[in-house]
Design a protein around this motif. Structure first.
Motif, short mmCIF file in Angstrom:
data_model
loop_
_atom_site.label_atom_id
_atom_site.label_comp_id
_atom_site.label_asym_id
_atom_site.label_seq_id
_atom_site.Cartn_x
_atom_site.Cartn_y
_atom_site.Cartn_z
N ALA A 32 0.83 -1.21 0.00
CA ALA A 32 0.00 0.00 0.00
C ALA A 32 0.86 1.26 0.00
O ALA A 32 0.57 2.23 -0.72
CB ALA A 32 -0.93 -0.01 1.22
N ALA A 33 1.93 1.25 0.79
CA ALA A 33 2.81 2.43 0.86
C ALA A 33 3.53 2.65 -0.47
O ALA A 33 3.68 3.79 -0.92
CB ALA A 33 3.82 2.25 1.99
N GLY A 34 4.01 1.58 -1.09
CA GLY A 34 4.72 1.71 -2.35
C GLY A 34 3.84 2.27 -3.45
O GLY A 34 4.25 3.13 -4.24
N VAL A 35 2.59 1.80 -3.51
CA VAL A 35 1.65 2.28 -4.53
C VAL A 35 1.24 3.73 -4.26
O VAL A 35 1.19 4.57 -5.17
CB VAL A 35 0.41 1.37 -4.59
N ALA A 36 0.96 4.04 -2.99
CA ALA A 36 0.45 5.38 -2.65
C ALA A 36 1.53 6.45 -2.68
O ALA A 36 1.29 7.57 -3.15
CB ALA A 36 -0.21 5.33 -1.28
N LEU A 37 2.72 6.13 -2.17
CA LEU A 37 3.76 7.16 -2.00
C LEU A 37 4.77 7.19 -3.14
O LEU A 37 5.31 8.25 -3.46
CB LEU A 37 4.49 6.94 -0.67
N LEU A 38 5.05 6.03 -3.74
CA LEU A 38 6.06 5.97 -4.78
C LEU A 38 5.47 5.75 -6.17
O LEU A 38 6.21 5.61 -7.14
CB LEU A 38 7.07 4.85 -4.47
N ASP A 39 4.15 5.69 -6.25
CA ASP A 39 3.44 5.51 -7.51
C ASP A 39 3.90 4.25 -8.24
O ASP A 39 4.02 4.22 -9.46
CB ASP A 39 3.65 6.74 -8.41
N GLU A 40 4.16 3.18 -7.47
CA GLU A 40 4.58 1.92 -8.08
C GLU A 40 3.37 1.21 -8.68
O GLU A 40 2.27 1.27 -8.12
CB GLU A 40 5.27 1.04 -7.04
N GLN A 41 3.60 0.54 -9.78
CA GLN A 41 2.51 -0.14 -10.49
C GLN A 41 2.19 -1.47 -9.81
O GLN A 41 3.08 -2.16 -9.31
CB GLN A 41 2.89 -0.37 -11.95
N LEU A 42 0.91 -1.82 -9.83
CA LEU A 42 0.47 -3.05 -9.17
C LEU A 42 -0.41 -3.83 -10.13
O LEU A 42 -1.48 -3.36 -10.52
CB LEU A 42 -0.30 -2.72 -7.89
N THR A 43 0.05 -4.99 -10.55
CA THR A 43 -0.76 -5.85 -11.41
C THR A 43 -1.48 -6.88 -10.54
O THR A 43 -1.13 -7.09 -9.38
CB THR A 43 0.12 -6.57 -12.45
N TRP A 44 -2.47 -7.55 -11.12
CA TRP A 44 -3.33 -8.44 -10.34
C TRP A 44 -2.56 -9.55 -9.65
O TRP A 44 -2.91 -9.98 -8.55
CB TRP A 44 -4.41 -9.06 -11.24
N ASN A 45 -1.48 -10.05 -10.30
CA ASN A 45 -0.78 -11.21 -9.74
C ASN A 45 0.01 -10.86 -8.48
O ASN A 45 0.33 -11.76 -7.68
CB ASN A 45 0.14 -11.83 -10.78
N THR A 46 0.33 -9.57 -8.28
CA THR A 46 1.10 -9.21 -7.09
C THR A 46 0.30 -9.38 -5.81
O THR A 46 0.74 -10.10 -4.89
CB THR A 46 1.62 -7.77 -7.21
N PRO A 47 -0.88 -8.76 -5.67
CA PRO A 47 -1.64 -8.99 -4.43
C PRO A 47 -2.15 -10.42 -4.28
O PRO A 47 -2.19 -10.96 -3.18
CB PRO A 47 -2.81 -7.98 -4.53
N VAL A 48 -2.53 -11.04 -5.41
CA VAL A 48 -3.00 -12.43 -5.34
C VAL A 48 -1.87 -13.35 -4.88
O VAL A 48 -2.03 -14.21 -4.01
CB VAL A 48 -3.56 -12.89 -6.70
N GLY A 49 -0.69 -13.18 -5.48
CA GLY A 49 0.47 -13.98 -5.08
C GLY A 49 0.86 -13.74 -3.64
O GLY A 49 1.23 -14.67 -2.92
N ALA A 50 0.79 -12.47 -3.21
CA ALA A 50 1.13 -12.15 -1.82
C ALA A 50 0.18 -12.85 -0.86
O ALA A 50 0.60 -13.37 0.18
CB ALA A 50 1.08 -10.64 -1.61
N LEU A 51 -1.11 -12.89 -1.20
CA LEU A 51 -2.08 -13.58 -0.35
C LEU A 51 -1.77 -15.07 -0.26
O LEU A 51 -1.86 -15.68 0.81
CB LEU A 51 -3.49 -13.36 -0.90
N ILE A 52 -1.37 -15.67 -1.39
CA ILE A 52 -1.02 -17.09 -1.40
C ILE A 52 0.23 -17.33 -0.55
O ILE A 52 0.31 -18.30 0.22
CB ILE A 52 -0.80 -17.58 -2.84
N VAL A 53 1.22 -16.44 -0.67
CA VAL A 53 2.45 -16.56 0.13
C VAL A 53 2.12 -16.51 1.62
O VAL A 53 2.61 -17.33 2.42
CB VAL A 53 3.44 -15.43 -0.23
N LEU A 54 1.29 -15.55 2.02
CA LEU A 54 0.95 -15.41 3.43
C LEU A 54 0.16 -16.60 3.95
O LEU A 54 0.32 -17.03 5.09
CB LEU A 54 0.16 -14.12 3.65
N THR A 55 -0.71 -17.15 3.10
CA THR A 55 -1.46 -18.35 3.49
C THR A 55 -0.51 -19.52 3.74
O THR A 55 -0.62 -20.23 4.74
CB THR A 55 -2.48 -18.73 2.40
N GLY A 56 0.42 -19.71 2.81
CA GLY A 56 1.40 -20.78 2.99
C GLY A 56 2.27 -20.57 4.21
O GLY A 56 2.54 -21.51 4.97
#
Length: 381
Positions: free
Chosen positions: A270-294
């Motif tokens: 959230a900080a990277g997207v909001a403050l640094l204007d970093e791009q976020l594609t669908w696979n990044t949050p989805v993959g992060a959720l899978i990583v955290l679940t594992g």
């Protein structure tokens, strides 16, 4: 008439208190990846790491003086602390700084969340008491599927810098190795977690003081924003965050404190997207959720099968000779406090940034340089 005793705080107020500190800790370690990114815009990666450790050491040194705590004693302890300082602070902090030259802070924060996965994998080999279960093995597999999702493996990792990503993953791996090393060598030293954490970060500062001049030159000019980012990264992300983590672990235990690991990548993204204007594609949050679940599944434990104690009095008598909770963070993640806890780039206790899931010295890192888990999971870039 004797003065009335101060009112005992209610359970609700105590709960709110640690929850507030828990939230502040997650915010600090999550923003550590942004601080690293901004810092590298004005300084070389080794300089960012050295500044981070220097300001972190200053905060912990003040805490040691205020609490009148003593430094650890014994050449053996200091030798192990030197190794821990390299594995939990100097190496992962530097790797995250170099990684963020070519990858966004959001990806670095997600890579930091893989520390519990590396920790479980290593603990199966290094810690004989950690037996694999189907759930934990499934968590390991799910976690690495999440990593491949974040990187977009089905499209040939296009758009992802392989070298930078590998450095970030290696930093998380270093946290896991460091937490296991600390657990095997520094438990039962008799020194306080604060003393061990402060000493570990101080040794890491000395290591970077030697290395930095060999690979960098003084900057021709100093920009205000990168300088403030380095100061915040050290004073908040490495020093103050360790003190916060130490307090949370002491109040609610390492298992609950280790949950901070799962909030760090969310905040970092959230900080990277909001403050640094970093791009976020669908696979990044989805993959992060899978990583955290594992990662969460790898921390599951078999239910205790302890036999009832024949002597109820003895069974309820608290132990006074238990080894100190020191693993160690990081972050994600390292559960005894260690210096660290990614850390971003969050220090394990002394985590990394974050990470940690067991307390480590350095109370990931993110880093951090994060409190870790028995698997060496943390936290802190």
């Amino acid at each position: 008439m004797s003065p009335a005793a101060p009112p005992t705080p209610s359970p609700a107020s105590r709960l709110l208190d640690w929850r507030v500190r828990f939230g502040v800790l997650a915010l600090i370690w999550g923003f550590s990846f942004v601080f690293i990114k901004v810092g590298t815009e004005g300084f070389a990666p080794f300089q960012v790491t050295f500044g981070r450790l220097l300001f972190g050491t200053a905060v912990l040194a003040v805490a040691l003086v205020v609490k009148r705590d003593r430094l650890p004693r014994g050449a053996r302890v200091w030798g192990h602390l030197t190794v821990a300082a390299f594995l939990l602070n100097a190496l992962p902090f530097s790797l995250f700084a170099y990684a963020e030259l070519t990858i966004p802070s959001t990806l670095a924060g997600i890579c930091n969340a893989t520390t519990p996965l590396w920790g479980m994998l290593l603990s199966l080999v290094a810690l004989s008491e950690d037996r694999p279960t189907r759930v934990r093995a499934a968590g390991l597999g799910i976690g690495f599927v999440g990593v491949l999702t974040v990187l977009g493996a089905w499209q040939g990792f296009s758009g992802v810098d392989v070298t930078g990503t590998a450095l970030a993953l290696l930093a998380s791996f270093s946290y896991a190795v460091g937490w296991i090393y600390v657990r095997r060598t520094l438990s039962g030293t008799g020194a306080s977690n604060l003393s061990l954490a402060g000493s570990q970060v101080g040794l890491a500062t000395l290591q970077l003081a030697v290395v930095t001049p060999l690979f960098t030159s003084l900057p021709t000019s100093v920009e205000v924003l990168p300088l403030l980012a380095v100061v915040a990264l050290g004073a908040l992300g490495t020093g103050y965050a360790m003190l916060l983590q130490y307090g949370v672990v002491a109040e609610v235990g390492p298992t609950t404190a280790a949950m901070v690991t799962y909030f760090i990548p969310v905040i970092a993204t959230a900080a990277g997207v909001a403050l640094l204007d970093e791009q976020l594609t669908w696979n990044t949050p989805v993959g992060a959720l899978i990583v955290l679940t594992g990662a969460a599944l790898t921390q599951s434990r078999r239910p205790s099968r302890r036999k009832p104690h024949p002597n109820p009095v003895a069974a309820n008598t608290p132990r006074t000779n238990a080894a100190p909770a020191f693993a160690a963070t990081t972050a994600a993640t390292p559960p005894t406090p260690v210096v660290g806890i990614r850390s971003a780039g969050a220090e394990p206790v002394v985590t990394a940034d974050g990470v940690p899931p067991h307390p480590v010295v350095g109370i990931r890192s993110a880093g951090a340089e994060r409190v870790g888990t028995t698997d060496g999971a943390p936290c802190r870039a």
